[in-house]
Write a protein that holds these residues in place. Structure first.
Motif, PDB file in Angstrom:
ATOM      1  N   LYS A 108     -18.527   8.052   2.315  1.00 22.11           N
ATOM      2  CA  LYS A 108     -18.128   7.112   3.353  1.00 22.11           C
ATOM      3  C   LYS A 108     -16.720   7.394   3.882  1.00 22.11           C
ATOM      4  O   LYS A 108     -16.234   6.684   4.745  1.00 22.11           O
ATOM      5  CB  LYS A 108     -18.193   5.682   2.815  1.00 22.11           C
ATOM      6  N   SER A 161     -10.016  -0.941   7.366  1.00 18.96           N
ATOM      7  CA  SER A 161     -10.749  -1.523   6.242  1.00 18.96           C
ATOM      8  C   SER A 161     -11.803  -0.524   5.801  1.00 18.96           C
ATOM      9  O   SER A 161     -12.012   0.512   6.444  1.00 18.96           O
ATOM     10  CB  SER A 161     -11.395  -2.854   6.644  1.00 18.96           C
ATOM     11  N   GLU A 162     -12.466  -0.813   4.729  1.00 19.73           N
ATOM     12  CA  GLU A 162     -13.521   0.063   4.257  1.00 19.73           C
ATOM     13  C   GLU A 162     -14.755  -0.047   5.153  1.00 19.73           C
ATOM     14  O   GLU A 162     -14.863  -0.939   6.002  1.00 19.73           O
ATOM     15  CB  GLU A 162     -13.874  -0.269   2.808  1.00 19.73           C
ATOM     16  N   SER A 167     -13.843   6.965   2.334  1.00 19.46           N
ATOM     17  CA  SER A 167     -12.929   5.866   2.021  1.00 19.46           C
ATOM     18  C   SER A 167     -11.487   6.349   2.076  1.00 19.46           C
ATOM     19  O   SER A 167     -11.150   7.411   1.563  1.00 19.46           O
ATOM     20  CB  SER A 167     -13.232   5.319   0.621  1.00 19.46           C
ATOM     21  N   GLY A 168     -10.645   5.579   2.736  1.00 13.75           N
ATOM     22  CA  GLY A 168      -9.225   5.887   2.774  1.00 13.75           C
ATOM     23  C   GLY A 168      -8.772   6.842   3.851  1.00 13.75           C
ATOM     24  O   GLY A 168      -7.570   7.081   3.996  1.00 13.75           O
ATOM     25  N   GLU A 198     -20.487   5.972  -4.558  1.00 10.82           N
ATOM     26  CA  GLU A 198     -19.224   5.311  -4.251  1.00 10.82           C
ATOM     27  C   GLU A 198     -18.073   5.826  -5.105  1.00 10.82           C
ATOM     28  O   GLU A 198     -16.913   5.738  -4.707  1.00 10.82           O
ATOM     29  CB  GLU A 198     -19.372   3.797  -4.424  1.00 10.82           C
ATOM     30  N   ASP A 223     -15.281  10.386  -0.930  1.00 12.17           N
ATOM     31  CA  ASP A 223     -16.674   9.952  -1.045  1.00 12.17           C
ATOM     32  C   ASP A 223     -17.371  10.085   0.299  1.00 12.17           C
ATOM     33  O   ASP A 223     -16.739  10.374   1.314  1.00 12.17           O
ATOM     34  CB  ASP A 223     -16.790   8.525  -1.597  1.00 12.17           C
TER      35      ASP A 223
END
Length: 263
Positions: A137, A240-241, A139-140, A178, A135
């Motif tokens: 952002k 963290s996210e 994520s991960g 998201e 995504d």
């Protein structure tokens, strides 16, 4: 792009990471550590540096390694400082080893894994890897990293990098929100948006590390040299996210710059 053996990236090099999508750190870990890692990998694959007759396959993969040399190589002071500068202090998890390892051998055979791609970062419990996701952002995944465990010259199958391609991928991920996009969706157009990007090769001496934006488009290539190439390509994981209350890191600034976002 200038290289540096000292601890800490200059502001100019941080800006080049934002624009280019990667930064090269020479002497990020020692040549002796690289040798120790190679020795373990030779043992794992049951082959020898002194017996090239056994090098019959273009690539052999080892999943991950968490013995002391690999942990130490991933956690030198120079790398920790760079992680802080690119991802943010206390926003990443110290690596517990390295992996995966695509060990490439001189060969006239096509390796079969040399297509352009980006590394996705979540949804990896799905048995269909084409449904794994990314995504906007990221994520991960905080960084894509390339650890050179052997000397890598232009003929030694250096990873190809499309400079600046992370910006195109960020813009393509933005509409998915998201939920993110699957690898099948991301790759549907063959990464055409980045086709005109300049191509750099991840060359360098053993102990060099390329710290790359998670959205950077990259690819393997055939080995036309003389000696096997040893490399690890692990992610740096986020602690963290995304937290909008924190100042944006260079990884996030690159995404914002590409997409015109306010987060």
């Amino acid at each position: 792009m200038p290289n540096s053996a000292q601890i800490g990236l200059t502001s100019r090099r941080v800006l080049s990471f934002i624009d280019d999508g990667f930064v090269k750190i020479e002497n990020a870990f020692s040549a002796d550590l690289a040798r120790q890692c190679r020795d373990e990998l030779w043992t794992d694959i049951g082959l020898s540096a002194s017996e090239p007759k056994g090098w019959t396959r273009p690539v052999i993969r080892v999943n991950s390694k968490s013995t002391p040399p690999f942990i130490e190589a991933a956690n030198t002071p120079a790398l920790h400082e760079a992680y802080d500068q690119l991802v943010g202090v206390d926003r990443w998890i110290a690596p517990k080893g390295l992996g995966t390892f695509p060990i490439r051998f001189p060969s006239e055979q096509a390796p079969g894994d040399d297509g352009w791609h980006v590394d996705v970062s979540f949804g990896i419990d799905n048995p269909d890897f084409m449904e794994w996701r990314a995504d906007v952002k990221s994520s991960g995944r905080a960084l894509l990293m390339l650890f050179l465990l052997s000397d890598v010259g232009p003929d030694d199958a250096p990873t190809r990098i499309r400079r600046g391609s992370h910006a195109m991928i960020a813009r393509e991920l933005l509409p998915y929100g998201e939920k993110g996009a699957t690898l099948r969706e991301i790759s549907a157009n063959g990464y055409a948006s980045s086709a005109d990007c300049p191509i750099d090769a991840a060359t360098g001496s053993a102990g060099t590390v390329y710290l790359c934006h998670p959205f950077l488009v990259h690819a393997a290539q055939p080995h036309r040299g003389q000696r096997p190439r040893f490399m690890a390509q692990p992610p740096l994981l986020p602690r963290s996210e995304f937290d909008p209350s924190l100042p944006p890191s260079p990884v996030q600034i690159a995404i914002r710059q590409a997409c015109g976002l306010t987060f």
